[in-house]
Design a protein around this motif. Structure first.
Motif, short mmCIF file in Angstrom:
data_model
loop_
_atom_site.label_atom_id
_atom_site.label_comp_id
_atom_site.label_asym_id
_atom_site.label_seq_id
_atom_site.Cartn_x
_atom_site.Cartn_y
_atom_site.Cartn_z
N GLY A 1 0.86 -1.18 0.05
CA GLY A 1 -0.03 0.06 0.05
C GLY A 1 0.98 1.21 -0.13
O GLY A 1 2.14 1.30 0.64
N VAL B 1 -5.68 -6.09 3.03
CA VAL B 1 -6.87 -6.60 2.32
C VAL B 1 -6.31 -7.87 1.99
O VAL B 1 -5.28 -8.05 0.99
CB VAL B 1 -7.13 -5.77 1.13
CG1 VAL B 1 -8.39 -6.44 0.45
CG2 VAL B 1 -7.70 -4.47 1.56
N PRO C 1 -2.40 0.77 -4.82
CA PRO C 1 -3.28 0.97 -3.90
C PRO C 1 -2.89 1.55 -2.70
O PRO C 1 -1.81 1.55 -2.14
CB PRO C 1 -3.95 -0.51 -3.67
CG PRO C 1 -2.67 -1.29 -4.01
CD PRO C 1 -2.00 -0.69 -4.99
N ARG D 1 -3.90 0.87 0.54
CA ARG D 1 -3.76 -0.35 1.35
C ARG D 1 -3.00 -1.43 0.85
O ARG D 1 -2.81 -1.50 -0.27
CB ARG D 1 -5.13 -0.82 2.06
CG ARG D 1 -5.82 0.04 3.16
CD ARG D 1 -7.19 -0.43 3.18
NE ARG D 1 -7.86 0.24 4.34
CZ ARG D 1 -9.13 0.53 4.27
NH1 ARG D 1 -9.96 0.10 3.44
NH2 ARG D 1 -9.51 1.36 5.58
N THR D 2 -2.47 -2.37 1.68
CA THR D 2 -1.81 -3.39 1.02
C THR D 2 -2.52 -4.48 0.44
O THR D 2 -3.39 -4.82 1.36
CB THR D 2 -0.53 -4.22 2.02
OG1 THR D 2 0.48 -3.12 2.22
CG2 THR D 2 -0.16 -5.41 1.60
N VAL D 3 -2.48 -5.10 -0.54
CA VAL D 3 -3.21 -6.35 -1.09
C VAL D 3 -2.39 -7.60 -1.02
O VAL D 3 -1.44 -7.77 -1.44
CB VAL D 3 -3.54 -6.06 -2.57
CG1 VAL D 3 -4.42 -7.24 -3.10
CG2 VAL D 3 -4.45 -4.88 -2.83
N SER E 1 -11.01 -6.23 -4.51
CA SER E 1 -9.85 -6.21 -3.79
C SER E 1 -9.13 -4.75 -3.89
O SER E 1 -8.80 -3.81 -2.99
CB SER E 1 -8.61 -6.87 -4.29
OG SER E 1 -8.83 -8.27 -4.23
N ALA F 1 -8.94 -1.79 -1.01
CA ALA F 1 -7.81 -1.26 -0.60
C ALA F 1 -7.62 0.33 -0.93
O ALA F 1 -6.80 0.85 -0.37
CB ALA F 1 -6.81 -1.89 -1.66
#
Length: 471
Positions: free
Chosen positions: A275, A283, A322, A324-326, A459, A463
């Motif tokens: 992220g 996520v 994104p 947030r981290t996926v 996703s 995110a």
């Protein structure tokens, strides 16, 4: 607390008002116009990409079956690491998972009397063997596991218990839960009743002369007896012979083996798209990498592996990463008892709260027809925006808000992670489940593209939105 309107506090109040306003806007419109445009771009990309299929084809062709601790399992772990790196994941790593190594051996079953017939049978996962001489005994028939439970203890001495209950076909696969207990728990219950072995009708919806395997469990303190499944047509044959009101004798030989001194080693394979603003917020999308040692594990769960890896790649390919981290989690040893999920909970115990939302794929052959959430009430309202994006893909938003993630990730749901459950068409899934027939040709390409698009859009939405899914 009351703020006195000094110059400093006016600034503070303005900041607080801005935060409240941002939260309200985020609730009403979770993504910016630019992000909504990227969602449309992602939809077009994923619906026109065959990446998820290419990944499944590669896994089933170059690796094949991958039972926990086997050579195929080791190859699968390295395959997943290599593919994630090639797809541009920012971070890729493995985390060791250990368990017991079980070898299937051979299975032989024949009706000896009154009308000799060969049966198609397969050992249930974890079963002990019969010995080289096999077992010849009279069949004791039970229409269901409950009937077997009701039999008096030690009433089946010298007999082989047979459970004939058939699994019903449903789009959501709920017939599995109504019958799988015979496979998982039947052996110990049969042993308690005095039986020398147990056979069950395969837990499957097909009429193919192919038997379905799957894990079974022995209870501590109860003798371990051999356990096998026979194909649906052969279960019908057994029932038909029993209708003649003559004793039916069966010969059963199973040669599986387990060496308790040998530790089977595998690994969870994890890859991330980091992220840009909140890298610690995760996520999580997942599938399990292992399979049974029959078929090539295309549906169970190569399909999930292809979907979640492709979804993360499509997001990484955008110009903006994104917020947030996926995190993609390919769990080890799901088939033999969710061992990879258990280890993940141990390895990540200090960051479970950072898993802001998650979903797993481990069921179905076709496209997704509905989504159900398990999150806070405010988040549910804001997530309707995602529902509107998915609706044109044929996905209905169910607002029951009681969902848990599938399979391995259900442990994270139980630990408090907000979750989404995407329901795919599973009408034919249990025709192939845990059989030699779980092969690449069973994948429905258009349904796969739709499912990949759904996981990609979910996703990305999770995110990048400002939603706190726990509230």
């Amino acid at each position: 607390m009351k703020l006195i309107p000094t110059a400093h506090n006016k600034t503070l109040m303005n900041l607080l008002c801005s935060c409240v306003l941002f939260s309200a806007v985020a609730g009403a419109n979770a993504l910016s116009e630019q992000q909504q445009a990227q969602m449309e771009q992602l939809k077009a990309t994923s619906l026109n990409s065959d990446l998820s299929y290419q990944l499944i084809e590669s896994l089933t062709t170059e690796v094949g079956p991958r039972l926990m601790g086997s050579e195929g399992d080791k190859k699968a772990v390295q395959w997943a690491v290599n593919k994630m790196k090639a797809l541009g994941f920012d971070k890729v790593w493995t985390e060791e998972v250990t368990g017991t190594l079980w070898h299937r051996g051979q299975a032989e079953a024949q009706i000896i009397a009154p009308y000799p017939q060969k049966l198609v049978a397969i050992a249930l996962g974890g079963s002990v063997g019969t010995g080289e001489q096999g077992i010849t005994a009279e069949i004791a028939h039970f229409a269901s596991l409950d009937e077997l439970k009701a039999a008096p203890d030690n009433s089946l001495a010298g007999k082989i218990a047979f459970i004939s209950k058939r699994m019903d076909r449903h789009i959501d696969g709920h017939g599995y839960g109504e019958t799988v207990g015979a496979r998982v728990n039947g052996a110990s219950i049969a042993a308690q009743k005095g039986a020398s072995a147990i056979i069950i009708r395969s837990i499957g919806t097909d009429n193919n002369r192919i038997a379905h395997t799957g894990v079974m469990r022995y209870q501590d303190g109860i003798a371990k007896v051999p356990a096998a499944a026979v194909s649906n047509p052969d279960a019908d044959m057994l029932v038909n012979q029993l209708k003649r009101e003559q004793a039916v004798k069966l010969y059963l030989k199973l040669t599986p083996s387990t060496d308790e001194k040998v530790k089977a080693r595998s690994a969870n394979v994890i890859g991330e798209i980091t992220g840009s603003e909140f890298p610690e917020q995760i996520v999580a999308i997942g599938a399990h990498l292992d399979s049974w040692d029959v078929g090539t594990g295309a549906l169970d769960d190569g399909m999930g592996v292809g979907i979640v890896m492709a979804a993360a790649h499509h997001i990484k390919a955008l110009a903006n990463r994104p917020k947030r981290t996926v995190r993609v989690i390919l769990f080890a040893a799901e088939e033999v008892g969710l061992l990879g999920a258990q280890q993940y909970m141990i390895d990540h115990k200090d960051e479970i709260a950072n898993h802001v939302i998650g979903a797993e794929w481990d069921f179905g052959t076709g496209g997704i027809y509905q989504m159900t959430t398990g999150m806070g009430p405010q988040a549910l309202s804001a997530t309707e925006e995602l529902g509107k994006v998915l609706a044109p893909l044929g996905v209905k938003f169910i607002k029951e808000n009681n969902a848990k993630a599938q399979s391995d990730m259900g442990m994270l749901s139980a630990a408090g992670m907000p979750s989404v459950n995407f329901a795919p068409d599973g009408s034919r899934y249990f025709d192939y489940h845990h059989t030699e027939n779980d092969t690449l040709d069973k994948i429905e390409p258009e349904g796969l593209k739709q499912a990949t698009a759904v996981y990609t859009l979910f996703s990305y939405f999770a995110a990048n939105s400002a939603i706190d899914f726990s509230k």
